[in-house]
Design an enzyme around this catalytic site. Structure first.
Site, mmCIF file in Angstrom:
data_model
loop_
_atom_site.group_PDB
_atom_site.id
_atom_site.type_symbol
_atom_site.label_atom_id
_atom_site.label_comp_id
_atom_site.label_asym_id
_atom_site.label_seq_id
_atom_site.Cartn_x
_atom_site.Cartn_y
_atom_site.Cartn_z
ATOM 1 N N HIS A 13 0.876 -1.130 0.072
ATOM 2 C CA HIS A 13 -0.050 0.032 -0.045
ATOM 3 C C HIS A 13 0.781 1.145 0.126
ATOM 4 C CE1 HIS A 13 0.092 -0.181 4.749
ATOM 5 N NE2 HIS A 13 0.419 1.106 4.345
ATOM 6 N N ASP A 48 0.166 -7.509 1.159
ATOM 7 C CA ASP A 48 0.392 -6.234 1.472
ATOM 8 C C ASP A 48 1.909 -6.253 1.365
ATOM 9 O OD1 ASP A 48 -0.058 -3.422 1.549
ATOM 10 O OD2 ASP A 48 -0.019 -3.583 3.642
ATOM 11 N N SER A 130 4.245 2.551 7.995
ATOM 12 C CA SER A 130 4.317 1.358 7.213
ATOM 13 C C SER A 130 5.319 1.091 6.278
ATOM 14 C CB SER A 130 2.985 1.769 6.174
ATOM 15 O OG SER A 130 1.674 1.836 6.856
#
Length: 269
Positions: A13, A48, A130
């Protein structure tokens, strides 16, 4: 950084927009503020994870990887990242839980469609963390910071990281082939929890799929898969993904008030 020749692990992402826009510029900014163009070596929307590549960067420090299978509840961990754009930030906490199913769904900025089998930590994780490492007190990477649950937009001590034991084989496949295949059984499910049964209720079964060959029918409720208790659809998704293509596994399911045992052989997606 996972290799001297410039392979770097992050979340899908994080680079999803760049992957879908040919005109996007992708670069890596190192701790010494060196900015280097990067390209996507491979990505996987179902876990992911993504691997990017930089060239011509000397003296890269390769991360030392630990073993997420050896984590204990309560042990200290440190999260690295750039929350809210504040680079070179570290936060500390403990391992709050392991094997926590956490769904990530597509949105305007990401095509990730995954259910993590996550390490839960109370180290503060915010947007910008992230793709950063979650490390133990020896500096060994034991997870990839990926998601947080918040109330009101700030960290409330619910952060999630992908275990490094699951990251490693995905990364190796992405570097080698640019893509990954996953086990699947050809069913969709929803979560059911009532006074009769907890589990993953079968909503559809693909014709000729592993689920069909195993005898699963609509409204069956899977309660155990490969020895793992299944309390909902997310747990079933994780359990199937953790299985192996072509290896038969046992499962239990509830049908009309009775519990049955079956065998199923996942196929590649």
């Amino acid at each position: 950084v996972v290799s001297k020749d410039g392979y770097i692990v992050t979340n899908n992402h994080v680079i999803s927009i760049a992957a879908q826009d040919r005109n996007a510029k992708l670069e890596v900014v190192f701790s010494d503020h060196q900015r280097v163009p990067a390209r996507i070596a491979g990505r996987d929307v179902k876990t992911d994870l993504a691997v990017i590549k930089v060239d011509g960067v000397e003296n890269l420090t390769v991360s030392t990887l630990g073993k997420s299978s050896q984590l204990e509840i309560g042990q200290p961990v440190i999260a690295f990242g750039a929350p809210l754009g504040l680079d070179r930030t570290v936060t500390t906490g403990i391992v709050s839980a392991v094997d926590r199913p956490v769904p990530l769904r597509p949105d305007a900025t990401s095509d990730t469609d995954a259910v993590l089998n996550a390490i839960q930590t109370d180290a503060a994780i915010n947007p910008g963390n992230s793709g950063g490492p979650l490390v133990d007190t020896q500096g060994r990477v034991i997870g990839v910071n990926t998601a947080a649950q918040t109330a009101g937009g700030g960290s409330i001590g619910l952060g999630f990281a992908i275990p490094i034991d699951e990251v490693e084989p995905i990364v190796k496949a992405l570097i080698a082939d640019g893509e990954v295949t996953h086990p699947q059984i050809g069913v969709s499910a929803s979560t059911v929890r009532n006074d009769k049964v907890f589990g993953a209720k079968i909503e559809s079964v693909g014709p000729g799929s592993p689920g069909a060959r195993a005898g699963l029918k609509l409204n069956d409720v899977v309660t155990e898969f490969d020895g793992k208790p299944i309390e909902g659809a997310n747990e079933l998704t994780v359990a199937v993904r953790m299985s192996q293509v072509g290896r038969e596994v046992k499962f239990k399911y509830w049908r009309d008030g009775r519990v049955f045992t079956g065998s199923i052989t996942p196929a590649a997606d």
